[in-house]
Design an enzyme around this catalytic site. Sequence first.
Site, PDB file in Angstrom:
ATOM      1  N   LYS A 111      44.422  28.483 -28.947  1.00  0.00           N
ATOM      2  CA  LYS A 111      43.541  27.538 -29.661  1.00  0.00           C
ATOM      3  C   LYS A 111      43.925  27.940 -31.276  1.00  0.00           C
ATOM      4  O   LYS A 111      44.039  26.968 -31.972  1.00  0.00           O
ATOM      5  CB  LYS A 111      42.082  27.519 -29.050  1.00  0.00           C
ATOM      6  CG  LYS A 111      41.731  27.084 -28.124  1.00  0.00           C
ATOM      7  CD  LYS A 111      40.314  27.222 -27.505  1.00  0.00           C
ATOM      8  CE  LYS A 111      40.138  26.293 -26.245  1.00  0.00           C
ATOM      9  NZ  LYS A 111      38.866  26.895 -26.070  1.00  0.00           N
ATOM     10  N   LYS A 191      50.967  18.795 -21.266  1.00  0.00           N
ATOM     11  CA  LYS A 191      49.757  18.898 -20.774  1.00  0.00           C
ATOM     12  C   LYS A 191      48.539  17.988 -21.372  1.00  0.00           C
ATOM     13  O   LYS A 191      48.559  17.845 -22.568  1.00  0.00           O
ATOM     14  CB  LYS A 191      49.219  20.448 -20.781  1.00  0.00           C
ATOM     15  CG  LYS A 191      47.825  20.583 -20.269  1.00  0.00           C
ATOM     16  CD  LYS A 191      47.068  21.590 -20.634  1.00  0.00           C
ATOM     17  CE  LYS A 191      45.348  21.430 -20.478  1.00  0.00           C
ATOM     18  NZ  LYS A 191      44.505  22.286 -20.684  1.00  0.00           N
ATOM     19  N   LYS A 194      42.539  17.146 -24.537  1.00  0.00           N
ATOM     20  CA  LYS A 194      41.548  16.444 -25.523  1.00  0.00           C
ATOM     21  C   LYS A 194      42.269  16.685 -26.967  1.00  0.00           C
ATOM     22  O   LYS A 194      42.019  15.892 -27.622  1.00  0.00           O
ATOM     23  CB  LYS A 194      40.159  17.077 -25.562  1.00  0.00           C
ATOM     24  CG  LYS A 194      39.376  16.537 -24.307  1.00  0.00           C
ATOM     25  CD  LYS A 194      37.895  17.224 -24.450  1.00  0.00           C
ATOM     26  CE  LYS A 194      37.384  17.598 -22.977  1.00  0.00           C
ATOM     27  NZ  LYS A 194      37.082  18.916 -23.102  1.00  0.00           N
TER      28      LYS A 194
END
Length: 324
Positions: A111, A191, A194
């Site tokens: 992330k 992938k 969101k």
Amino acid sequence: MARVLSGIQPSGKLHLGNYAGAIRQFLDLQAANEMFVFVASYHALTSVRDPAVLRDNIRQVVIDYLAYGLDPERTSIYVQHDVPEVTELCWLLSCVCPVSQMDKAVSYKDKVAKGLAANVGLYVYPILQAADILAVDADLVPVGKDQVQHLEITRDLAGRFNHEFSSEVFKVPSYRLAPDADVLPGVDGEKMSKSYGNTIDPFEDEKSLRKRVMGITTDSTPMEAAKDPDACTVYKIFRAIAGKADARTLALAERYRAGGMGYGHAKQSLFELLLDHFGPARSRRAALVRDPGQVDAVLARGARAARDKARATVDRARNAVGLS
Ligand code: ADP
Ligand code: TRP
């Protein structure tokens, strides 16, 4: 009958990947188990900075859960911040969690590499997730593949706490992957996520949904040529939704291999499949949006059920560590 718990963070709108990896399993499991499904609102605070957006995302996820067919008569549906006991459990678990274990967690690194701010909340995200699960003494946690490491951490922390405090406070949970556990690709072939802007939302209006499907990236194999279905994003999404052994999936694969079919036709087939597969859910969603009171009542009931369990767990944990 097992006790099953899972959740999804409202860091954006849900998409087909969340359905294929997570929500479809919730629907499979709810008939025969005691289910808890929640919206991971505290987790979303590791990345969302606009309160209006967060509020709306939380609401939309709940409505999606209900529209997909989660049944509040069988499943306790709640938002995480209505069960604040999980934050206390998170602290108690933090105190037995080695720093090295968080250092090894890949989702934090992924992330941050994607540009998310490296805050401490993001770093200890897996401990809060463990608290969600352990709070209700879950036996089983259905998730997508990318959550496996978090479940291993949960199992480890539960065992560690029990061991260090010579207690049996926490039940060590198992996890379950979707039967077709492939990661669903997004419109760009990466992938579906969101945070990548490559999602398909099956609840979009027909026109936007069609546009989204028509925009899926394909290669430049000419119309006449035979094509490999397994190399094509359109086919992969079709197969994930209809099922590997479904007659429509097998027929589509045949059309790829035979040649003479352009990607436009495959996309049209996928669009029609989505309308067909999600037709009932789309109608339910439209009705739910018109009835906010119903959604509030579901959440109040779900929070009561989850909170009862979480309070009992916190009491046991406090007792074990000497905070009673
Ligand atoms: P996102 O990557 O969109 O933020 P989350 O991390 O919130 O998704 O995942 C919520 C649940 O949906 C998890 O159980 C995750 O494994 C599953 N999931 C998310 N994206 C996919 C995908 N592309 N394919 C399969 N499962 C997915
Ligand atoms: N990490 C999960 C996600 O990315 C959300 C989540 C939070 C969760 N707590 C959980 C999933 C507990 C299963 C069990 O969506």
